[in-house]
Each structure stands twice: as structure tokens, then as C-alpha cells.
Design a protein around this motif. Structure first.
Motif, PDB file in Angstrom:
ATOM      1  N   HIS A 185       0.867  -1.191   0.000  1.00 55.12           N
ATOM      2  CA  HIS A 185       0.000   0.000   0.000  1.00 55.12           C
ATOM      3  C   HIS A 185       0.900   1.236   0.000  1.00 55.12           C
ATOM      4  CE1 HIS A 185      -3.119  -2.869   0.999  1.00 55.12           C
ATOM      5  NE2 HIS A 185      -2.342  -3.297   1.976  1.00 55.12           N
ATOM      6  N   LEU A 186       0.928   1.942  -1.131  1.00 62.83           N
ATOM      7  CA  LEU A 186       1.816   3.091  -1.277  1.00 62.83           C
ATOM      8  C   LEU A 186       1.178   4.332  -0.656  1.00 62.83           C
ATOM      9  CD1 LEU A 186       3.021   2.563  -4.941  1.00 62.83           C
ATOM     10  CD2 LEU A 186       4.131   1.860  -2.832  1.00 62.83           C
ATOM     11  N   VAL A 187       2.024   5.126  -0.009  1.00 66.06           N
ATOM     12  CA  VAL A 187       1.560   6.354   0.624  1.00 66.06           C
ATOM     13  C   VAL A 187       2.091   7.575  -0.117  1.00 66.06           C
ATOM     14  CG1 VAL A 187       1.604   7.722   2.740  1.00 66.06           C
ATOM     15  CG2 VAL A 187       1.376   5.251   2.861  1.00 66.06           C
ATOM     16  N   GLY A 188       3.357   7.520  -0.558  1.00 65.25           N
ATOM     17  CA  GLY A 188       3.897   8.703  -1.208  1.00 65.25           C
ATOM     18  C   GLY A 188       5.170   8.439  -1.974  1.00 65.25           C
ATOM     19  N   PHE A 189       5.502   9.400  -2.834  1.00 66.65           N
ATOM     20  CA  PHE A 189       6.734   9.413  -3.609  1.00 66.65           C
ATOM     21  C   PHE A 189       7.458  10.715  -3.303  1.00 66.65           C
ATOM     22  CE2 PHE A 189       3.900   6.873  -6.250  1.00 66.65           C
ATOM     23  CZ  PHE A 189       4.706   5.830  -6.651  1.00 66.65           C
ATOM     24  N   SER A 190       8.787  10.667  -3.291  1.00 67.96           N
ATOM     25  CA  SER A 190       9.551  11.904  -3.242  1.00 67.96           C
ATOM     26  C   SER A 190      10.656  11.804  -4.277  1.00 67.96           C
ATOM     27  CB  SER A 190      10.119  12.167  -1.846  1.00 67.96           C
ATOM     28  OG  SER A 190      11.075  11.188  -1.521  1.00 67.96           O
ATOM     29  N   TYR A 191      11.073  12.948  -4.793  1.00 63.78           N
ATOM     30  CA  TYR A 191      12.003  12.996  -5.907  1.00 63.78           C
ATOM     31  C   TYR A 191      13.065  14.046  -5.643  1.00 63.78           C
ATOM     32  CZ  TYR A 191      13.568  15.104 -10.265  1.00 63.78           C
ATOM     33  OH  TYR A 191      14.314  15.672 -11.238  1.00 63.78           O
ATOM     34  N   GLU A 192      14.310  13.706  -5.970  1.00 61.99           N
ATOM     35  CA  GLU A 192      15.426  14.657  -5.927  1.00 61.99           C
ATOM     36  C   GLU A 192      16.251  14.462  -7.179  1.00 61.99           C
ATOM     37  OE1 GLU A 192      17.924  14.061  -2.567  1.00 61.99           O
ATOM     38  OE2 GLU A 192      16.336  14.359  -1.112  1.00 61.99           O
ATOM     39  N   LYS A 193      16.856  15.535  -7.654  1.00 60.96           N
ATOM     40  CA  LYS A 193      17.758  15.407  -8.792  1.00 60.96           C
ATOM     41  C   LYS A 193      18.977  14.612  -8.370  1.00 60.96           C
ATOM     42  CE  LYS A 193      17.414  18.761 -12.205  1.00 60.96           C
ATOM     43  NZ  LYS A 193      18.037  19.863 -12.881  1.00 60.96           N
ATOM     44  N   GLY A 194      19.458  13.812  -9.283  1.00 58.72           N
ATOM     45  CA  GLY A 194      20.635  13.004  -8.998  1.00 58.72           C
ATOM     46  C   GLY A 194      21.915  13.754  -9.300  1.00 58.72           C
ATOM     47  N   ALA A 195      23.038  13.045  -9.122  1.00 61.45           N
ATOM     48  CA  ALA A 195      24.348  13.651  -9.383  1.00 61.45           C
ATOM     49  C   ALA A 195      24.535  13.887 -10.873  1.00 61.45           C
ATOM     50  CB  ALA A 195      25.446  12.745  -8.837  1.00 61.45           C
ATOM     51  N   LYS A 196      24.002  13.007 -11.709  1.00 62.25           N
ATOM     52  CA  LYS A 196      24.103  13.161 -13.159  1.00 62.25           C
ATOM     53  C   LYS A 196      22.827  13.802 -13.684  1.00 62.25           C
ATOM     54  CE  LYS A 196      26.953   9.032 -13.604  1.00 62.25           C
ATOM     55  NZ  LYS A 196      27.011   7.690 -14.178  1.00 62.25           N
ATOM     56  N   LEU A 197      22.899  14.311 -14.899  1.00 65.35           N
ATOM     57  CA  LEU A 197      21.748  15.005 -15.480  1.00 65.35           C
ATOM     58  C   LEU A 197      20.559  14.077 -15.720  1.00 65.35           C
ATOM     59  CD1 LEU A 197      23.384  17.416 -18.052  1.00 65.35           C
ATOM     60  CD2 LEU A 197      22.267  17.996 -15.908  1.00 65.35           C
ATOM     61  N   ASN A 198      20.844  12.823 -16.080  1.00 68.80           N
ATOM     62  CA  ASN A 198      19.745  11.918 -16.409  1.00 68.80           C
ATOM     63  C   ASN A 198      19.448  10.936 -15.277  1.00 68.80           C
ATOM     64  OD1 ASN A 198      22.072  10.452 -16.633  1.00 68.80           O
ATOM     65  ND2 ASN A 198      21.547   9.502 -18.587  1.00 68.80           N
ATOM     66  N   GLU A 199      19.730  11.314 -14.043  1.00 68.23           N
ATOM     67  CA  GLU A 199      19.444  10.467 -12.890  1.00 68.23           C
ATOM     68  C   GLU A 199      18.584  11.217 -11.876  1.00 68.23           C
ATOM     69  OE1 GLU A 199      23.181   7.403 -12.304  1.00 68.23           O
ATOM     70  OE2 GLU A 199      22.909   9.021 -10.899  1.00 68.23           O
ATOM     71  N   ALA A 200      17.816  10.435 -11.145  1.00 64.00           N
ATOM     72  CA  ALA A 200      16.997  11.007 -10.068  1.00 64.00           C
ATOM     73  C   ALA A 200      17.000  10.035  -8.907  1.00 64.00           C
ATOM     74  CB  ALA A 200      15.583  11.249 -10.552  1.00 64.00           C
ATOM     75  N   LYS A 201      16.921  10.582  -7.701  1.00 61.68           N
ATOM     76  CA  LYS A 201      16.805   9.746  -6.502  1.00 61.68           C
ATOM     77  C   LYS A 201      15.346   9.773  -6.071  1.00 61.68           C
ATOM     78  CE  LYS A 201      21.471  10.406  -5.052  1.00 61.68           C
ATOM     79  NZ  LYS A 201      22.285   9.666  -4.165  1.00 61.68           N
ATOM     80  N   VAL A 202      14.785   8.599  -5.909  1.00 58.21           N
ATOM     81  CA  VAL A 202      13.365   8.465  -5.618  1.00 58.21           C
ATOM     82  C   VAL A 202      13.213   7.725  -4.300  1.00 58.21           C
ATOM     83  CG1 VAL A 202      11.199   7.485  -6.422  1.00 58.21           C
ATOM     84  CG2 VAL A 202      12.810   8.414  -8.052  1.00 58.21           C
ATOM     85  N   LYS A 203      12.255   8.177  -3.477  1.00 61.43           N
ATOM     86  CA  LYS A 203      11.902   7.462  -2.256  1.00 61.43           C
ATOM     87  C   LYS A 203      10.422   7.131  -2.326  1.00 61.43           C
ATOM     88  CE  LYS A 203      15.338   9.251   0.880  1.00 61.43           C
ATOM     89  NZ  LYS A 203      15.610   9.924   2.124  1.00 61.43           N
ATOM     90  N   VAL A 204      10.105   5.882  -2.067  1.00 63.40           N
ATOM     91  CA  VAL A 204       8.723   5.413  -2.080  1.00 63.40           C
ATOM     92  C   VAL A 204       8.383   4.989  -0.662  1.00 63.40           C
ATOM     93  CG1 VAL A 204       7.125   3.727  -3.059  1.00 63.40           C
ATOM     94  CG2 VAL A 204       9.016   4.590  -4.436  1.00 63.40           C
ATOM     95  N   THR A 205       7.288   5.532  -0.110  1.00 66.36           N
ATOM     96  CA  THR A 205       6.880   5.174   1.248  1.00 66.36           C
ATOM     97  C   THR A 205       5.525   4.494   1.199  1.00 66.36           C
ATOM     98  OG1 THR A 205       5.873   7.338   1.562  1.00 66.36           O
ATOM     99  CG2 THR A 205       8.132   7.078   2.326  1.00 66.36           C
ATOM    100  N   GLY A 206       5.298   3.639   2.196  1.00 69.30           N
ATOM    101  CA  GLY A 206       4.015   2.945   2.275  1.00 69.30           C
ATOM    102  C   GLY A 206       4.038   1.907   3.372  1.00 69.30           C
ATOM    103  N   THR A 207       3.092   0.977   3.287  1.00 70.82           N
ATOM    104  CA  THR A 207       3.035  -0.140   4.234  1.00 70.82           C
ATOM    105  C   THR A 207       2.859  -1.429   3.445  1.00 70.82           C
ATOM    106  OG1 THR A 207       0.644   0.104   4.485  1.00 70.82           O
ATOM    107  CG2 THR A 207       2.014   1.202   6.117  1.00 70.82           C
ATOM    108  N   ALA A 208       3.443  -2.480   3.994  1.00 74.07           N
ATOM    109  CA  ALA A 208       3.321  -3.810   3.390  1.00 74.07           C
ATOM    110  C   ALA A 208       2.588  -4.706   4.372  1.00 74.07           C
ATOM    111  CB  ALA A 208       4.703  -4.374   3.082  1.00 74.07           C
ATOM    112  N   ASP A 209       1.824  -5.641   3.840  1.00 72.58           N
ATOM    113  CA  ASP A 209       1.088  -6.548   4.713  1.00 72.58           C
ATOM    114  C   ASP A 209       2.025  -7.471   5.491  1.00 72.58           C
ATOM    115  OD1 ASP A 209      -1.222  -5.390   3.863  1.00 72.58           O
ATOM    116  OD2 ASP A 209      -1.785  -7.000   2.480  1.00 72.58           O
TER     117      ASP A 209
END
Length: 182
Positions: free
Chosen positions: A113-137
Motif C-alpha cells: 500500500h503506497l503512501v507517497g513518492f519523493s524525488y530529488e535530482k541526482g548527481a548526473k543530469l539523467n538520474e533522479a533519486k526516488v523514495k517510495v513510502t508505504g506499508t506492506a502486509d
């Protein structure tokens, strides 16, 4: 003298007086209506002419305000555009959301069960750091979800903190990953 008349003639005279009374009342009513109409006519004509003059003024003023506002707005837009022209053109500030959200949604199962996404630019131009939060059964469902994310081609460095595995059920999690953007 009316006492000397026979009763049928008395009734005729009474009917005649009643008819006269009704006709005088109706004539008086019609006369009052006619005089009210005649007295109200100048006021109605004055109000109609005032309405025409005020409508013309309103149309003139509304046209003036609209053109004045349009000129002011176009001047402001031109000023902002000239100020923005000072900055150099750069690449887009954020990637398409579909680049990192759709693979996560495809890897998700019914026990995640996903609650949210967060996004940050990565070190390279074509990269991004993503965090996915939620709960698992369960822990097993969380491990299966992270394994499916690791198999997605654009995701790398998929990490789940060890503290997310403390609980057996209703496990809150935060998965971090690096996504290569197209």
C-alpha cells in the motif's frame, strides 16, 4: 311621497338608484385609473430615458476599463518576459513523472500500500533519486516488492533500511532508489 307608491314601483326606483350608484362608482374608478396613468406617464418616460443614458455610460466605461486593463496586463507581461530573458535556458527542472512512478506501480502487488513518492535530482543530469513510502502486509511482501523493483531496468541502488523489517505485519517502509531518466 314614496309611501304612496305601490311596492313594485318602489322596487323599480331602488333598482334604478342602485344602477346609478354602480355606474357612478365604475366611472369614478375608471377616472382614477386614467388620472393615475396620465400622472405616472412623465415619470415612466423620464426613467426610460435615464436608463438609456446610464446603459450607454456603462457600456462606455466597461469598454474603457477592459482596454485599460489589457494594456496594463500586456505591459506587465512584456516586462516579466524581458526580465526572464536574462537567465540562460536550462534543461527541464524535473523528469516526467511516468519515468519513475509507472515502474513502481507495475512492481506493486495487492499486499503493498503506497503512501507517497519523493524525488530529488541526482548527481548526473539523467538520474533522479526516488523514495517510495508505504506499508506492506508482511515482510515477505516487502522483499518481493523490492526484488521486483531491482529487476526494473531503469532502477538501480534499490535500498530498504533494515529497520523496516522489525514488524511481521503492517510493515511501514521507505524504499530508496536511483532512477535513470530517458
Amino acid at each position: 311621497m314614496s309611501n304612496l307608491l305601490p311596492p313594485s314601483q318602489k322596487q323599480d326606483i331602488l333598482r334604478l338608484y342602485r344602477k346609478r350608484l354602480v355606474s357612478i362608482a365604475l366611472l369614478t374608478f375608471v377616472g382614477l385609473l386614467m388620472s393615475a396613468f396620465v400622472l405616472a406617464m412623465p415619470s415612466l418616460l423620464y426613467l426610460k430615458s435615464s436608463e438609456i443614458v446610464l446603459t450607454a455610460k456603462r457600456d462606455t466605461l466597461s469598454g474603457y476599463e477592459t482596454s485599460s486593463i489589457a494594456r496594463t496586463l500586456s505591459t506587465a507581461v512584456a516586462d516579466v518576459n524581458s526580465r526572464l530573458a536574462v537567465f540562460p535556458a536550462t534543461e527541464t527542472a524535473s523528469p516526467l513523472i511516468a519515468d519513475f512512478v509507472n515502474p513502481v506501480l507495475l512492481a506493486k502487488s495487492n499486499s503493498i500500500h503506497l503512501v507517497g513518492f519523493s524525488y530529488e535530482k541526482g548527481a548526473k543530469l539523467n538520474e533522479a533519486k526516488v523514495k517510495v513510502t508505504g506499508t506492506a502486509d508482511s515482510r515477505v511482501a516487502l522483499l518481493a516488492f523490492t526484488d521486483r523493483l531491482k529487476k526494473v531496468g531503469s532502477f538501480s541502488d534499490v535500498n530498504v533500511p533494515i529497520t523496516n523489517f522489525i514488524l511481521d505485519t503492517n510493515v511501514p517502509f521507505t524504499v530508496s532508489a536511483t532512477v535513470s531518466l530517458q
